[in-house]
Design an enzyme around this catalytic site. Structure first.
Site, PDB file in Angstrom:
ATOM      1  N   ALA A 198      35.507 -47.427 -35.406  1.00  0.00           N
ATOM      2  CA  ALA A 198      35.749 -46.855 -36.732  1.00  0.00           C
ATOM      3  C   ALA A 198      34.490 -46.080 -37.091  1.00  0.00           C
ATOM      4  CB  ALA A 198      36.008 -47.958 -37.738  1.00  0.00           C
ATOM      5  N   TYR A 257      22.956 -54.099 -34.544  1.00  0.00           N
ATOM      6  CA  TYR A 257      22.433 -54.571 -35.842  1.00  0.00           C
ATOM      7  C   TYR A 257      22.562 -56.074 -36.023  1.00  0.00           C
ATOM      8  CZ  TYR A 257      27.374 -54.317 -37.271  1.00  0.00           C
ATOM      9  OH  TYR A 257      28.730 -54.479 -37.344  1.00  0.00           O
ATOM     10  N   GLU A 258      23.327 -56.742 -35.151  1.00  0.00           N
ATOM     11  CA  GLU A 258      23.436 -58.203 -35.265  1.00  0.00           C
ATOM     12  C   GLU A 258      22.175 -58.888 -34.767  1.00  0.00           C
ATOM     13  OE1 GLU A 258      27.552 -59.798 -34.355  1.00  0.00           O
ATOM     14  OE2 GLU A 258      27.720 -57.741 -33.614  1.00  0.00           O
ATOM     15  N   MET A 315      28.298 -47.168 -35.709  1.00  0.00           N
ATOM     16  CA  MET A 315      27.237 -48.102 -35.312  1.00  0.00           C
ATOM     17  C   MET A 315      27.481 -48.697 -33.929  1.00  0.00           C
ATOM     18  SD  MET A 315      26.967 -50.067 -38.978  1.00  0.00           S
ATOM     19  CE  MET A 315      27.106 -49.156 -40.531  1.00  0.00           C
ATOM     20  N   SER A 316      28.245 -47.990 -33.103  1.00  0.00           N
ATOM     21  CA  SER A 316      28.562 -48.546 -31.780  1.00  0.00           C
ATOM     22  C   SER A 316      28.807 -47.413 -30.795  1.00  0.00           C
ATOM     23  CB  SER A 316      29.824 -49.416 -31.880  1.00  0.00           C
ATOM     24  OG  SER A 316      30.947 -48.597 -32.167  1.00  0.00           O
ATOM     25  N   SER A 368      37.296 -51.652 -34.878  1.00  0.00           N
ATOM     26  CA  SER A 368      37.882 -52.160 -36.125  1.00  0.00           C
ATOM     27  C   SER A 368      39.309 -51.653 -36.279  1.00  0.00           C
ATOM     28  CB  SER A 368      37.083 -51.668 -37.331  1.00  0.00           C
ATOM     29  OG  SER A 368      35.771 -52.111 -37.261  1.00  0.00           O
ATOM     30  N   HIS A 388      27.286 -55.703 -31.852  1.00  0.00           N
ATOM     31  CA  HIS A 388      26.569 -54.527 -32.333  1.00  0.00           C
ATOM     32  C   HIS A 388      25.066 -54.805 -32.306  1.00  0.00           C
ATOM     33  CE1 HIS A 388      30.591 -54.363 -34.144  1.00  0.00           C
ATOM     34  NE2 HIS A 388      30.467 -53.058 -34.093  1.00  0.00           N
ATOM     35  N   ASN A 398      36.583 -43.638 -43.282  1.00  0.00           N
ATOM     36  CA  ASN A 398      36.116 -43.208 -44.607  1.00  0.00           C
ATOM     37  C   ASN A 398      35.366 -41.896 -44.464  1.00  0.00           C
ATOM     38  OD1 ASN A 398      34.158 -45.368 -43.293  1.00  0.00           O
ATOM     39  ND2 ASN A 398      32.888 -43.929 -44.434  1.00  0.00           N
ATOM     40  N   HIS A 418      32.431 -52.516 -46.240  1.00  0.00           N
ATOM     41  CA  HIS A 418      32.999 -52.925 -44.953  1.00  0.00           C
ATOM     42  C   HIS A 418      34.506 -53.163 -45.091  1.00  0.00           C
ATOM     43  CE1 HIS A 418      33.225 -54.654 -40.981  1.00  0.00           C
ATOM     44  NE2 HIS A 418      33.628 -55.826 -41.450  1.00  0.00           N
ATOM     45  N   HIS A 459      35.808 -59.333 -35.893  1.00  0.00           N
ATOM     46  CA  HIS A 459      35.447 -59.023 -34.508  1.00  0.00           C
ATOM     47  C   HIS A 459      35.526 -60.271 -33.602  1.00  0.00           C
ATOM     48  CE1 HIS A 459      34.101 -54.774 -34.375  1.00  0.00           C
ATOM     49  NE2 HIS A 459      33.923 -54.949 -35.665  1.00  0.00           N
TER      50      HIS A 459
HETATM   51  N1  HPA Z   1      28.925 -45.010 -41.301  1.00  0.00           N
HETATM   52  C1  HPA Z   1      28.603 -45.728 -40.225  1.00  0.00           C
HETATM   53  N2  HPA Z   1      29.464 -46.508 -39.588  1.00  0.00           N
HETATM   54  C2  HPA Z   1      30.725 -46.553 -40.033  1.00  0.00           C
HETATM   55  C3  HPA Z   1      31.128 -45.832 -41.167  1.00  0.00           C
HETATM   56  C4  HPA Z   1      30.183 -45.012 -41.834  1.00  0.00           C
HETATM   57  O1  HPA Z   1      30.475 -44.335 -42.835  1.00  0.00           O
HETATM   58  N3  HPA Z   1      32.451 -46.101 -41.348  1.00  0.00           N
HETATM   59  C5  HPA Z   1      32.815 -46.957 -40.362  1.00  0.00           C
HETATM   60  N4  HPA Z   1      31.769 -47.236 -39.562  1.00  0.00           N
END
Ligand code: HPA
Length: 277
Positions: free
Chosen positions: A114, A86-87, A212-213, A31, A84, A236, A248, A62
């Site tokens: 990210a 989760y998709e 998540m990757s 990202s 990902h 974050n 997101h 993406h």
């Molecule tokens: N958690 C999981 N995946 C993420 C986050 C998060 O806080 N920020 C960006 N990808």
């Protein structure tokens, strides 16, 4: 033949027929790095949708394609957009692009993403060199019959992130005045963000950043003997570490804001990888 391997070979055939370019390094753009291709001397592109059987991402931001070109004379393939778990794709599809890039010729894999920052010294916009990972919360991409053509059944994971590449990235950051943290990255499946209790658990396990990757890709690449490195952009603070809910959009905005610094670190580091190719 193993259906996972058969699909990979079909994708490789498709690449071979379309693209006359052999990359030495592969870069997965997370990202915020979607525009990184601007800084590359682009020679060819291959949209994922034109590769039969290739998993195509459904996540906004993406857009999916391979970009082939040069970073200071080093032939690279970029993944603009990744899929990902989760998709809803099987985990073997999630790592198919990584495996394909190794088959194209890339011996080095630079992973970016990210993440949510867990280490209390991080802030939104921090960059973290990945020194190790925790994969235990995501499915292992090597489950199923081993593909002997790719690697061994029980691959060692003691040194997934190559020490020499780490040192180059560290030095590059220093030379360019870029603050670079270091730590362990954990992949959870998503798509929900973590709960504060999960973040406290990860903190106790020694995790500095969560996302998540990346980890499943690193495992598949290590299985195939690639030299791997990774940098995470902390977009974050993780759940429970400040009072606002996570979105997101926030992740994307923060990642976009760090992009110039991240792009510089990426370009300069890859330029210095030459002696490891
Ligand atoms: N958690 C999981 N995946 C993420 C986050 C998060 O806080 N920020 C960006 N990808």
């Amino acid at each position: 033949m193993n259906p996972v391997y058969e699909k990979l070979l079909k994708c490789y055939d498709c690449y071979k027929k379309r693209i006359d370019f052999v990359p030495k390094a592969a870069i997965v753009l997370g990202s915020g790095l979607g525009n990184f291709a601007r800084t590359v001397d682009v020679k060819a592109e291959l949209p994922y949708s034109e590769i039969e059987g290739f998993p195509v991402s459904t996540v906004p931001g993406h857009a999916g394609r391979f970009i082939f070109g040069y970073i200071n004379e080093i032939p690279v393939v970029l993944m603009q957009g990744r899929v990902h778990y989760y998709e809803g794709y099987p985990i073997t599809d999630v790592v198919l692009p990584t495996r394909l890039m190794k088959m194209m010729g890339a011996g080095i894999l630079f992973l970016t993403n990210a993440s949510g920052g867990i280490d209390p010294s991080f802030h939104a916009g921090s960059l973290m060199l990945i020194t190790d990972h925790i994969s235990s919360f995501a499915p292992n991409p090597l489950i199923g019959p081993n593909i002997d053509e790719l690697g061994t059944r029980f691959p060692d994971m003691s040194h997934v992130y190559d020490e020499d590449l780490q040192e180059i990235i560290r030095t590059t950051a220093k030379d360019n005045g870029i603050e670079l943290f270091e730590g362990v990255y954990a992949q959870l499946t998503g798509p929900s963000f973590e709960s504060p209790a999960e973040i406290r658990m990860l903190h106790r396990l020694g995790v500095s950043a969560v996302g998540m990757s990346t980890v499943v890709e690193a495992i598949a690449a290590n299985h195939m003997g690639m030299k791997i490195c990774g940098v995470s952009c902390v977009s974050n603070l993780a759940a429970g570490m400040n009072s606002t809910p996570l979105t997101h959009e926030e992740v994307q905005e923060a990642a976009n804001a760090v992009a110039p610094k991240f792009e510089k670190l990426l370009t300069e580091s890859v330029s210095r990888f030459a002696k490891y190719m």
